[in-house]
Design a protein around this motif. Structure first.
Motif, mmCIF file in Angstrom:
data_model
loop_
_atom_site.group_PDB
_atom_site.id
_atom_site.type_symbol
_atom_site.label_atom_id
_atom_site.label_comp_id
_atom_site.label_asym_id
_atom_site.label_seq_id
_atom_site.Cartn_x
_atom_site.Cartn_y
_atom_site.Cartn_z
ATOM 1 N N ASP A 1 138.701 26.497 89.874
ATOM 2 C CA ASP A 1 138.769 27.898 89.128
ATOM 3 C C ASP A 1 137.503 28.445 88.461
ATOM 4 O OD1 ASP A 1 139.731 29.790 87.407
ATOM 5 O OD2 ASP A 1 141.406 28.760 86.473
ATOM 6 N N CYS A 2 137.065 29.461 88.634
ATOM 7 C CA CYS A 2 135.684 29.785 88.000
ATOM 8 C C CYS A 2 135.833 29.949 86.330
ATOM 9 C CB CYS A 2 135.520 31.373 88.362
ATOM 10 S SG CYS A 2 134.661 31.150 90.319
ATOM 11 N N ARG A 3 137.205 29.939 85.879
ATOM 12 C CA ARG A 3 137.096 29.921 84.454
ATOM 13 C C ARG A 3 137.396 28.633 83.855
ATOM 14 N NH1 ARG A 3 141.905 33.345 83.479
ATOM 15 N NH2 ARG A 3 142.610 31.969 85.012
ATOM 16 N N LEU A 4 136.636 27.710 84.165
ATOM 17 C CA LEU A 4 136.976 26.593 83.605
ATOM 18 C C LEU A 4 136.450 26.354 82.122
ATOM 19 C CD1 LEU A 4 135.525 24.163 86.334
ATOM 20 C CD2 LEU A 4 138.045 24.465 85.683
ATOM 21 N N ASN A 5 137.026 25.402 81.456
ATOM 22 C CA ASN A 5 136.657 25.120 80.020
ATOM 23 C C ASN A 5 135.788 23.961 79.871
ATOM 24 O OD1 ASN A 5 138.546 27.164 78.784
ATOM 25 N ND2 ASN A 5 140.095 26.009 79.000
ATOM 26 N N GLY A 6 135.221 23.654 79.036
ATOM 27 C CA GLY A 6 134.192 22.559 79.177
ATOM 28 C C GLY A 6 132.740 22.831 79.184
ATOM 29 N N SER A 7 131.946 21.954 79.177
ATOM 30 C CA SER A 7 130.586 22.074 79.196
ATOM 31 C C SER A 7 130.200 22.717 80.783
ATOM 32 C CB SER A 7 129.868 21.030 78.806
ATOM 33 O OG SER A 7 130.103 19.751 79.691
ATOM 34 N N LEU A 8 130.926 22.531 81.638
ATOM 35 C CA LEU A 8 130.587 23.170 83.075
ATOM 36 C C LEU A 8 131.748 24.318 83.443
ATOM 37 C CD1 LEU A 8 129.858 19.969 85.197
ATOM 38 C CD2 LEU A 8 128.435 21.574 84.094
ATOM 39 N N ASP A 9 131.170 25.471 83.651
ATOM 40 C CA ASP A 9 132.116 26.342 83.913
ATOM 41 C C ASP A 9 132.163 26.442 85.730
ATOM 42 O OD1 ASP A 9 129.836 27.584 85.368
ATOM 43 O OD2 ASP A 9 129.763 29.268 84.007
ATOM 44 N N GLY A 10 132.960 27.283 86.173
ATOM 45 C CA GLY A 10 133.154 26.936 87.497
ATOM 46 C C GLY A 10 131.981 27.174 88.496
ATOM 47 N N LEU A 11 130.978 27.691 87.963
ATOM 48 C CA LEU A 11 129.566 27.781 88.875
ATOM 49 C C LEU A 11 128.962 26.785 88.793
ATOM 50 C CD1 LEU A 11 128.568 31.635 88.344
ATOM 51 C CD2 LEU A 11 129.728 30.752 90.359
ATOM 52 N N ILE B 1 135.679 25.625 97.130
ATOM 53 C CA ILE B 1 136.282 27.260 97.265
ATOM 54 C C ILE B 1 136.445 27.143 95.813
ATOM 55 C CG2 ILE B 1 138.199 28.386 97.740
ATOM 56 C CD1 ILE B 1 138.757 26.487 100.120
ATOM 57 N N LEU B 2 135.608 28.557 95.433
ATOM 58 C CA LEU B 2 135.780 28.957 94.105
ATOM 59 C C LEU B 2 136.757 30.095 93.951
ATOM 60 C CD1 LEU B 2 131.989 29.244 92.993
ATOM 61 C CD2 LEU B 2 133.868 27.774 92.053
ATOM 62 N N VAL B 3 137.768 29.950 93.251
ATOM 63 C CA VAL B 3 138.705 30.911 92.931
ATOM 64 C C VAL B 3 138.491 31.872 91.714
ATOM 65 C CG1 VAL B 3 141.294 31.425 92.593
ATOM 66 C CG2 VAL B 3 140.530 29.343 93.934
ATOM 67 N N ALA B 4 138.102 33.025 91.828
ATOM 68 C CA ALA B 4 138.081 33.982 90.934
ATOM 69 C C ALA B 4 139.138 34.930 90.374
ATOM 70 C CB ALA B 4 136.884 34.930 91.427
ATOM 71 N N THR B 5 138.646 35.284 88.915
ATOM 72 C CA THR B 5 139.547 36.260 88.498
ATOM 73 C C THR B 5 139.086 37.505 88.125
ATOM 74 O OG1 THR B 5 138.791 35.441 86.157
ATOM 75 C CG2 THR B 5 140.713 34.183 87.009
ATOM 76 N N GLN B 6 137.659 37.605 88.451
ATOM 77 C CA GLN B 6 137.169 38.872 88.508
ATOM 78 C C GLN B 6 136.113 39.128 89.928
ATOM 79 O OE1 GLN B 6 134.499 39.415 85.395
ATOM 80 N NE2 GLN B 6 135.690 38.537 83.887
ATOM 81 N N GLY B 7 136.426 40.142 90.573
ATOM 82 C CA GLY B 7 135.740 40.025 91.948
ATOM 83 C C GLY B 7 134.620 41.387 92.129
ATOM 84 N N GLY B 8 133.938 40.965 93.124
ATOM 85 C CA GLY B 8 133.037 42.215 93.222
ATOM 86 C C GLY B 8 131.872 41.233 94.219
ATOM 87 N N ALA B 9 131.110 42.106 95.043
ATOM 88 C CA ALA B 9 130.176 41.433 95.817
ATOM 89 C C ALA B 9 129.241 40.623 95.158
ATOM 90 C CB ALA B 9 129.498 42.523 96.511
ATOM 91 N N PHE B 10 128.881 40.961 93.921
ATOM 92 C CA PHE B 10 127.640 40.227 93.151
ATOM 93 C C PHE B 10 128.371 38.880 92.844
ATOM 94 C CE2 PHE B 10 125.879 38.668 89.095
ATOM 95 C CZ PHE B 10 124.639 38.556 89.401
ATOM 96 N N GLU B 11 129.480 38.628 92.404
ATOM 97 C CA GLU B 11 130.099 37.583 91.952
ATOM 98 C C GLU B 11 130.118 36.429 93.324
ATOM 99 O OE1 GLU B 11 131.254 40.240 91.075
ATOM 100 O OE2 GLU B 11 131.085 40.424 88.846
ATOM 101 N N GLU B 12 130.522 37.251 94.457
ATOM 102 C CA GLU B 12 130.800 36.587 95.562
ATOM 103 C C GLU B 12 129.326 35.790 96.066
ATOM 104 O OE1 GLU B 12 132.764 36.560 100.096
ATOM 105 O OE2 GLU B 12 132.884 38.253 98.726
ATOM 106 N N VAL B 13 128.401 36.603 95.966
ATOM 107 C CA VAL B 13 127.108 36.343 96.350
ATOM 108 C C VAL B 13 126.585 35.037 95.300
ATOM 109 C CG1 VAL B 13 124.437 36.935 96.575
ATOM 110 C CG2 VAL B 13 126.203 38.381 97.334
ATOM 111 N N VAL B 14 126.737 35.027 94.066
ATOM 112 C CA VAL B 14 126.402 34.221 93.020
ATOM 113 C C VAL B 14 127.298 32.983 93.655
ATOM 114 C CG1 VAL B 14 126.244 33.313 90.688
ATOM 115 C CG2 VAL B 14 125.648 35.687 91.256
ATOM 116 N N ALA B 15 128.353 32.850 93.555
ATOM 117 C CA ALA B 15 129.256 31.753 94.265
ATOM 118 C C ALA B 15 128.703 31.119 95.279
ATOM 119 C CB ALA B 15 130.715 32.131 94.295
ATOM 120 N N LEU B 16 128.499 31.931 96.413
ATOM 121 C CA LEU B 16 127.861 31.167 97.741
ATOM 122 C C LEU B 16 126.612 30.642 97.316
ATOM 123 C CD1 LEU B 16 129.123 33.908 100.243
ATOM 124 C CD2 LEU B 16 130.131 31.507 99.778
ATOM 125 N N SER B 17 125.658 31.374 96.388
ATOM 126 C CA SER B 17 124.396 30.851 96.412
ATOM 127 C C SER B 17 124.248 29.655 95.433
ATOM 128 C CB SER B 17 123.540 32.029 95.585
ATOM 129 O OG SER B 17 123.968 32.204 94.142
#
Length: 121
Positions: free
Chosen positions: A48-58, A73-89
């Motif tokens: 989940d991209c929205r993790l609590n704690g010292s580490l977020d999903g990314l 596999i990252l599961v997002a709550t907000q979407g867009g090309a930029f977020e997808e590129v960041v996740a893959l990077s």
């Protein structure tokens, strides 16, 4: 392994995965995911991209990728090309934008598992 702290979101994924026969372990945050990675040896980690704690999903994805070649596999709550590129990077193998049908994600997971275990078409 499913990594998430939002009860409703995590339980929805866990229920869907168990319905198709997956063996699912849930960990609450990125730190626990990294700690349990070698012990559990999962085929896939759903984060989940929205993790609590010292580490977020990314950050969790980065840490997992630094330690393992497991499918992430990252599961997002907000979407867009930029977020997808960041996740893959940062090392995600797949990015799930909001509104994606769970059946599509399960099909993707089956495809990954098929490749991991040397399936042939």
């Amino acid at each position: 392994m499913v990594v998430g702290s939002e009860e409703g979101v995590v339980h929805g994924w866990v229920d869907s995965l168990r319905e198709v026969g997956a063996d699912v372990t849930v960990v609450p945050d990125g730190e626990a995911a990294v700690r349990h990675l070698t012990m559990l040896e999962p085929d896939i980690v759903l984060v989940d991209c929205r993790l609590n704690g010292s580490l977020d999903g990314l950050d969790t994805c980065r840490e997992i990728r630094a330690a393992s070649s497991v499918i992430v596999i990252l599961v997002a709550t907000q979407g867009g090309a930029f977020e997808e590129v960041v996740a893959l990077s940062v090392g995600a193998d797949h990015y799930v934008p909001p509104g994606t049908d769970v059946e599509v994600v399960i099909a993707r997971m089956r495809s990954f598992i098929w490749r991991i275990h040397g399936g042939c078409r």
